[in-house]
Design an enzyme around this catalytic site. Structure first.
Site, PDB file in Angstrom:
ATOM      1  N   HIS A 195       0.844  -1.191   0.000  1.00 42.28           N
ATOM      2  CA  HIS A 195       0.000   0.000   0.000  1.00 42.28           C
ATOM      3  C   HIS A 195       0.885   1.249   0.000  1.00 42.28           C
ATOM      4  O   HIS A 195       1.938   1.272   0.651  1.00 42.28           O
ATOM      5  CB  HIS A 195      -0.900   0.031   1.234  1.00 42.28           C
ATOM      6  N   GLU A 206      -1.487   0.009   8.468  1.00 42.35           N
ATOM      7  CA  GLU A 206      -2.467  -0.862   9.111  1.00 42.35           C
ATOM      8  C   GLU A 206      -1.837  -1.659  10.247  1.00 42.35           C
ATOM      9  O   GLU A 206      -0.609  -1.740  10.368  1.00 42.35           O
ATOM     10  CB  GLU A 206      -3.078  -1.815   8.089  1.00 42.35           C
ATOM     11  N   HIS A 214       3.565  -7.311   1.818  1.00 39.74           N
ATOM     12  CA  HIS A 214       3.008  -8.233   2.802  1.00 39.74           C
ATOM     13  C   HIS A 214       1.932  -9.120   2.171  1.00 39.74           C
ATOM     14  O   HIS A 214       1.439  -8.849   1.080  1.00 39.74           O
ATOM     15  CB  HIS A 214       2.391  -7.462   3.976  1.00 39.74           C
ATOM     16  N   ARG A 251      -1.232  -4.995  -6.155  1.00 38.29           N
ATOM     17  CA  ARG A 251      -0.992  -6.434  -6.146  1.00 38.29           C
ATOM     18  C   ARG A 251       0.286  -6.733  -6.913  1.00 38.29           C
ATOM     19  O   ARG A 251       0.452  -6.308  -8.055  1.00 38.29           O
ATOM     20  CB  ARG A 251      -2.199  -7.153  -6.759  1.00 38.29           C
TER      21      ARG A 251
END
Length: 321
Positions: A100, A117, A175, A195
């Site tokens: 991200h 996150e 990740h 992705r």
């Protein structure tokens, strides 16, 4: 007094999802697979719904408009959009290798915030693992070559996971959540995902899912940055409950409570509170409002000076800005 409300989630049926959110976390959804339930969400791709009180039935964004800035708290004043999104994730299959962007890149390219996150592991099957950062420093050229040659997994940091582990995933950290994990994720209010590798899977249309290689190369941190899978704080013991700080950053602060009988929680005008029930049942009491809850429930408490209690034998995750 601004009253707390229960929320119903928005659901996502990504191909790697399972049935645990329905079977074990009491989610009412007709999807064959429930990959994610967005428990606190004011995102265009899925909003929570108010499920109690005078605003029952409103989309969360509509409720926030009626609540006004005061109900979100002064810490939210610096954010252009509602700042966080909280979800349950049931990874029956592995998620894609992904990354991200940070705020600067995401706002300029995607017109929304980036995504830092935190993961709290609720369940982990034996041998379950995840990928978290790189295991050695690599160049952008090597990164691109390994994506092209399907050898990217060789340079990723693979970590075995157990129930109760905590991972802080800063924007730019490559990740992937592995198969056999159920996770509560607290994140910035963003759905921008690049992705990198998808294990050769096909989407619902029978075609390989889109990769976002150029953007991923732009934003990925290619230096090892993995941190230990432990809460940030020490366990604090009180009469009837314990509390531990899981994670703290400029976007959110998250604590885990284990309640034997009753926990008293103070709230102030700086931030709303989100309470996500991860085990057990009981009730949340604030003033003359009582909200009964079961495992999987989500409760939103507007910012204000006061306190509320969580009563019963249960565990919950409290998040604030």
């Amino acid at each position: 007094m601004l009253k707390p409300v229960k929320l119903k989630p928005a659901f996502q049926d990504y191909l790697w999802g399972g049935t645990k959110l329905r079977d074990e976390y009491n989610k009412d959804c007709d999807f064959d697979k429930i990959a994610e339930s967005w428990e606190l969400s004011n995102h265009k791709n899925g909003q929570s719904i108010v499920d109690s009180g005078e605003f029952k039935g409103l989309k969360f964004g509509e409720y926030v408009e009626k609540l006004g800035a005061k109900g979100l708290g002064t810490n939210c004043d610096s954010f252009e959009f509602f700042p966080i999104l909280i979800k349950f994730i049931d990874a029956k299959g592995s998620l894609s290798i992904q990354v991200h962007p940070d705020d600067e890149y995401a706002l300029s390219v995607e017109k929304e915030y980036g995504k830092t996150e935190m993961w709290y592991v609720l369940e982990a099957e034996e041998g379950a693992s995840l990928y978290y950062g790189v295991n050695k420093e690599i160049s952008k050229e090597e990164f691109a070559d390994r994506i092209k040659n399907d050898t990217i997994l060789e340079v990723l940091n693979k970590v075995e996971v157990k129930k109760g582990d905590v991972f802080f995933i800063e924007s730019g950290t490559i990740h992937a959540i592995g198969a056999g994990l159920v996770i509560c994720e607290i994140q910035q209010n963003s759905n921008t995902t690049y992705r990198v590798y998808d294990f050769g899977r096909l989407g619902a249309d029978g075609k390989p899912r889109e990769l976002h290689v150029d953007k991923a190369i732009d934003v990925t941190n290619l230096t090892p940055n993995a941190k230990s899978a432990e809460p940030m704080g020490e366990l604090e013991k009180f009469d009837g409950y314990t509390r531990v700080l899981l994670s703290e950053c400029k976007y959110f602060t998250t604590l885990k409570y284990e309640v034997e009988t009753k926990a008293e929680v103070e709230i102030d005008e700086k931030s709303f509170n989100s309470v996500i029930i991860t085990e057990g049942n009981g009730k949340l009491v604030m003033g003359d409002t009582e909200l009964e809850f079961i495992k999987g429930d989500s409760i939103f408490i507007p910012a204000q000076n006061g306190k509320y209690s969580v009563e019963g034998k249960c565990e919950f995750i409290l998040s604030r800005v």
